[in-house]
Design a protein around this motif. Sequence first.
Motif, short mmCIF file in Angstrom:
data_model
loop_
_atom_site.label_atom_id
_atom_site.label_comp_id
_atom_site.label_asym_id
_atom_site.label_seq_id
_atom_site.Cartn_x
_atom_site.Cartn_y
_atom_site.Cartn_z
N SER A 1 14.57 6.04 0.03
CA SER A 1 16.00 5.50 0.57
C SER A 1 16.31 5.33 2.08
O SER A 1 17.12 4.38 2.47
CB SER A 1 17.05 6.19 -0.17
N HIS B 1 12.83 3.88 -9.38
CA HIS B 1 13.13 5.11 -8.82
C HIS B 1 11.69 6.08 -8.81
O HIS B 1 11.67 6.79 -9.98
CB HIS B 1 14.25 5.71 -9.23
N GLY C 1 16.77 15.84 -12.77
CA GLY C 1 16.33 15.95 -11.33
C GLY C 1 16.72 14.73 -10.39
O GLY C 1 17.70 14.07 -10.93
N GLY C 2 16.41 14.81 -9.21
CA GLY C 2 16.61 13.57 -8.48
C GLY C 2 17.93 14.22 -7.62
O GLY C 2 18.12 13.62 -6.38
N ALA C 3 18.75 15.08 -8.07
CA ALA C 3 19.68 15.91 -7.41
C ALA C 3 19.88 17.10 -8.22
O ALA C 3 19.40 17.25 -9.20
CB ALA C 3 20.91 14.90 -7.33
N ALA C 4 20.69 17.94 -7.31
CA ALA C 4 20.77 19.50 -8.00
C ALA C 4 21.58 19.35 -9.42
O ALA C 4 22.21 18.54 -9.33
CB ALA C 4 21.37 20.47 -7.08
N HIS D 1 15.24 21.36 -15.19
CA HIS D 1 15.54 20.92 -14.37
C HIS D 1 14.50 20.67 -13.21
O HIS D 1 13.45 21.62 -13.26
CB HIS D 1 16.75 22.09 -13.54
N SER D 2 14.25 19.64 -12.65
CA SER D 2 13.09 19.33 -11.72
C SER D 2 13.51 18.92 -10.39
O SER D 2 14.51 18.39 -10.37
CB SER D 2 12.24 18.20 -12.61
N MET E 1 10.18 13.76 -5.26
CA MET E 1 10.12 12.94 -4.19
C MET E 1 9.50 11.72 -4.44
O MET E 1 8.41 12.01 -5.01
CB MET E 1 9.88 13.59 -2.81
N THR E 2 10.08 10.64 -4.00
CA THR E 2 9.08 9.43 -4.13
C THR E 2 7.96 9.58 -3.49
O THR E 2 6.93 9.15 -3.94
CB THR E 2 10.11 8.25 -3.30
N GLU E 3 7.75 10.44 -2.21
CA GLU E 3 6.75 10.54 -1.75
C GLU E 3 5.80 11.53 -2.46
O GLU E 3 4.46 11.76 -2.23
CB GLU E 3 6.75 11.35 -0.33
N THR F 1 8.95 17.91 3.34
CA THR F 1 9.84 17.15 2.74
C THR F 1 11.19 16.91 3.11
O THR F 1 11.92 15.92 2.49
CB THR F 1 10.03 17.92 1.37
N ARG G 1 19.17 19.17 1.70
CA ARG G 1 18.24 18.58 2.58
C ARG G 1 18.63 19.09 3.97
O ARG G 1 19.61 19.47 4.47
CB ARG G 1 18.86 16.86 3.06
N THR H 1 19.98 5.79 -5.56
CA THR H 1 19.15 6.67 -6.35
C THR H 1 19.96 7.65 -6.97
O THR H 1 19.45 8.66 -7.63
CB THR H 1 17.85 7.23 -5.90
N LYS I 1 22.31 9.93 -5.75
CA LYS I 1 22.57 11.06 -4.97
C LYS I 1 23.95 10.90 -4.42
O LYS I 1 24.38 9.91 -3.83
CB LYS I 1 21.49 11.16 -3.95
P1 AMP Z 1 13.74 10.55 -3.90
O1 AMP Z 1 12.68 10.27 -3.05
O2 AMP Z 1 14.75 9.39 -3.72
O3 AMP Z 1 13.68 10.93 -5.31
O4 AMP Z 1 14.67 11.88 -3.21
C1 AMP Z 1 13.97 13.03 -3.10
C2 AMP Z 1 15.08 14.07 -2.47
O5 AMP Z 1 16.11 14.22 -3.61
C3 AMP Z 1 14.45 15.60 -2.47
O6 AMP Z 1 13.80 15.59 -1.32
C4 AMP Z 1 15.60 16.22 -2.53
O7 AMP Z 1 16.54 16.28 -1.30
C5 AMP Z 1 16.46 15.51 -3.48
N1 AMP Z 1 16.19 16.22 -4.69
C6 AMP Z 1 15.42 15.69 -6.01
N2 AMP Z 1 15.52 16.61 -7.02
C7 AMP Z 1 16.39 17.52 -6.78
C8 AMP Z 1 16.87 18.93 -7.21
N3 AMP Z 1 16.62 19.01 -8.69
N4 AMP Z 1 17.81 19.75 -6.59
C9 AMP Z 1 18.18 19.04 -5.51
N5 AMP Z 1 17.70 18.08 -4.86
C10 AMP Z 1 16.95 17.49 -5.38
#
Ligand code: AMP
Length: 544
Positions: free
Chosen positions: A186, A231, A302-305, A324-325, A328-330, A416, A433, A522, A524
């Motif tokens: 993003s 995503h 996942g993807g956010a808390a 809960h997972s 990251m894209t990377e 990360t 973050r 995505t 967040k």
């Molecule tokens: P993305 O590459 O768009 O999937 O974003 C990755 C970022 O999303 C991670 O570096 C975290 O900051 C955040 N993220 C993904 N999963 C979680 C989670 N379960 N809890 C908190 N932050 C998350």
Amino acid sequence: MLGLMQDWPLLIHKIIDHAALYYREREVVTRAPEGPIERTNYGEIAVRARQVAAALDKRGIKLGDRVGTLAWNTARHLESWYGIAGIGAVYHTLNPRLFPDQIAWIANDAGDRALFFDVTFAELVAKLAPHLKTVEFYVALTDRAHLPKADIPNLVAYEDFIAGMPRDFAWKEFDEHTACGLCYTSGTTGNPKGALYSHRSNTLLAMIACSTDTLGLSGRDAVLPVVPMFHANAWGIAFAAPMTGAKLVMPGPRLDGASLCALFAEEKVTMTAAVPTVWLGALQYLEQSGKTLPYLKKVLIGGAACPRSMIEIFEKKYGVEVIHSWGMTEMSPLGTLGTLKAKFADLPYEKKLDYKMRQGHPPFGVEMRIVDAENRELPRDGKTMGKLKVRGPAVAKAYFKGEGAAAFDAEGWFDTGDVATLDSDGYMTITDRAKDVIKSGGEWISSIDIENLAVGHPAVAEAAVIGVRHPKWDERPLLIVVVKPGQTASKKDILDHLAGKIATWWMPDEVVFVDAIPHSATGKIQKTALRERFAEFRLPDAAG
Ligand code: AMP
């Protein structure tokens, strides 16, 4: 001495071939962007993927060329991925939720030679086309009858594109390290950066995803990835489902609670995956409609808390296990998954929840550690916060075109950008973050912890915490709250709810109520937008 085992290259089209041979009739169901429910199976998908490969080959798409996709989760999108990759070209997922100029920038940076798109994006594509410098032709993922009338040059309907192409077209031969997929992050700071997956990394990702304590997919599951293919690889499901023979249910563009819950029931979905914001909508729909989730066994969030209250509702009210997972894209994107370890099996539910709340532990294939500002490893004591670094065969070693090199260190660790703790049992907990963590009097406050607690208040729909300037403490937390429709809550109600659950110095200095919290493409919470909006905000005791 070298081993004497075969050099069997890990290529993703081998996954769809395997599915076609052993799960030929297993269904792939799509709620099509054109409207109806469409049914196909792995046998057909594998054949049509070869036809996509043949059609691209005929148009001169070669090894390493990028082919953009601007599409929802559908069977045609899936066929396109395998077809593109099967000739050694690179599927490049574009996120339609980005602004058009961002999409154009990314497609140009990637040098996409063709663009496959869903009919829902026809107007967007017509607007983008004059700015897409490298795209030579456009494929609308539909049939001739639904071909959009929009002004798009060199446009062909997908069904015409593949019609008459050989059903047994031979995949091209290349090394397993060949690039296979491209997805831009993003890019909340600077330009977006591309994660370039290889056949090997995606195949390993799928194998990791299938293991029981990861996604735990089996051939008896019916899986609905709400998480879009644009995503981060749909979190591996587009590979793991055909690898295991799980039925695949593709929701197309309709990701609202009512549409998803209807598909869960009609298609007997046993497993699903999405970001928390999607579940906010779906859970509200279930609450209002009184519907249940009779077949669903497991949901990956996942993807956010994921807030504690969300895990509790899914598990206690609907009997659906939450995993809960974090990823990251990377990282293709799987990083950690919150399945419970054996030693916690007999804990009371509230204590189990303490572990389920954490972002989880890494599967084999993901190494992680936390470090301080000088890159020294920090203890795994569950308390010390540090920069989270990762390594593994499905983790980026560089960005496309060498961007963002500072994130990769000499020992091969990828930074990360998250701040986290690791405990002695291997569970990782994201604090924030790095740029979102609130620095108060030289200590760190986790915005995520406060947000999770705030949404546990029955009247709160969503919450975000940002740091605002403070003359004495540097930064202090401001809690921003959206109240559920038809409910009310005061600042005192919310603060009383938090009191005793966090350290007193973590308590937000102020609570403000807003109609909506902005989200990124995505899903967040967009902290940058909130920080801009509240840039001039003065805390009650910070007037000076
Ligand atoms: P993305 O590459 O768009 O999937 O974003 C990755 C970022 O999303 C991670 O570096 C975290 O900051 C955040 N993220 C993904 N999963 C979680 C989670 N379960 N809890 C908190 N932050 C998350």
